[in-house]
Design a protein around this motif. Sequence first.
Motif, PDB file in Angstrom:
ATOM      1  N   ASP A  20      -6.770  -0.858   3.288  1.00  0.00           N
ATOM      2  CA  ASP A  20      -7.402   0.418   3.698  1.00  0.00           C
ATOM      3  C   ASP A  20      -7.519   1.682   3.022  1.00  0.00           C
ATOM      4  N   LEU A  21      -5.986   1.654   2.383  1.00  0.00           N
ATOM      5  CA  LEU A  21      -5.974   2.754   1.437  1.00  0.00           C
ATOM      6  C   LEU A  21      -6.800   2.798   0.133  1.00  0.00           C
ATOM      7  N   SER A  49       3.981   1.903   1.106  1.00  0.00           N
ATOM      8  CA  SER A  49       4.425   1.902   2.345  1.00  0.00           C
ATOM      9  C   SER A  49       3.587   2.410   3.656  1.00  0.00           C
ATOM     10  N   ILE A  50       2.459   2.089   3.431  1.00  0.00           N
ATOM     11  CA  ILE A  50       1.501   2.106   4.412  1.00  0.00           C
ATOM     12  C   ILE A  50       1.742   1.313   5.534  1.00  0.00           C
ATOM     13  N   ALA A  51       1.590   1.298   6.688  1.00  0.00           N
ATOM     14  CA  ALA A  51       1.768   0.430   7.766  1.00  0.00           C
ATOM     15  C   ALA A  51       0.672  -0.569   7.619  1.00  0.00           C
ATOM     16  N   GLY A  52       0.733  -1.869   7.649  1.00  0.00           N
ATOM     17  CA  GLY A  52      -0.186  -2.985   7.834  1.00  0.00           C
ATOM     18  C   GLY A  52      -0.247  -3.906   6.532  1.00  0.00           C
ATOM     19  N   GLY A  95      -2.917  -2.491   4.939  1.00  0.00           N
ATOM     20  CA  GLY A  95      -2.618  -1.220   4.565  1.00  0.00           C
ATOM     21  C   GLY A  95      -3.020  -0.786   3.269  1.00  0.00           C
ATOM     22  N   GLN A 115      -1.720   0.319  -4.456  1.00  0.00           N
ATOM     23  CA  GLN A 115      -0.303  -0.662  -4.065  1.00  0.00           C
ATOM     24  C   GLN A 115       0.929  -0.230  -4.871  1.00  0.00           C
ATOM     25  N   ARG A 128      -0.438  -5.867   3.484  1.00  0.00           N
ATOM     26  CA  ARG A 128      -1.878  -6.118   2.440  1.00  0.00           C
ATOM     27  C   ARG A 128      -3.030  -5.276   2.971  1.00  0.00           C
ATOM     28  N   GLY A 168       0.883  -1.437   0.098  1.00  0.00           N
ATOM     29  CA  GLY A 168       0.027   0.149   0.023  1.00  0.00           C
ATOM     30  C   GLY A 168       0.864   1.385   0.049  1.00  0.00           C
TER      31      GLY A 168
END
Length: 118
Positions: free
Chosen positions: A49-50, A39-42, A46, A89, A44, A37
């Motif tokens: 959620d994005l 580099s969003i935490a979490g 993340g 992604q 897949r 995502g």
Amino acid sequence: MKKIFCIVSIIVLTFVSYSFGQDIAVVYDANLENGAGLSIAGGRAGAADLANLLVAKINGKNLKAEIVDSEAVVEYMNANPQGIIVLAQGNVPETIFENKGADDLIHSWLKGVAVSLA
């Protein structure tokens, strides 16, 4: 003749209503590797959620956005030569980009968008 025109119009409108009706396609596919995502935490989660956040924000601006996977983005791009895709992604699906240059769908699609804007 008027009846035939009305019946044909109804049939055409029925099929058109089943085509892609969104303004923006948010690309998210859980099967893509490195689904971080952007580099969003979490990981897949993340990326999912994005994608959901993007759809919520876009839909809140009187536009219509939907999440599409690797296969559905091809259908969207073919149906919307001047559409908008947003990647949730870090990877571009292989269905639209295989690093084949002009043979990639994304290449011809972007080139078509650029020509229509000129």
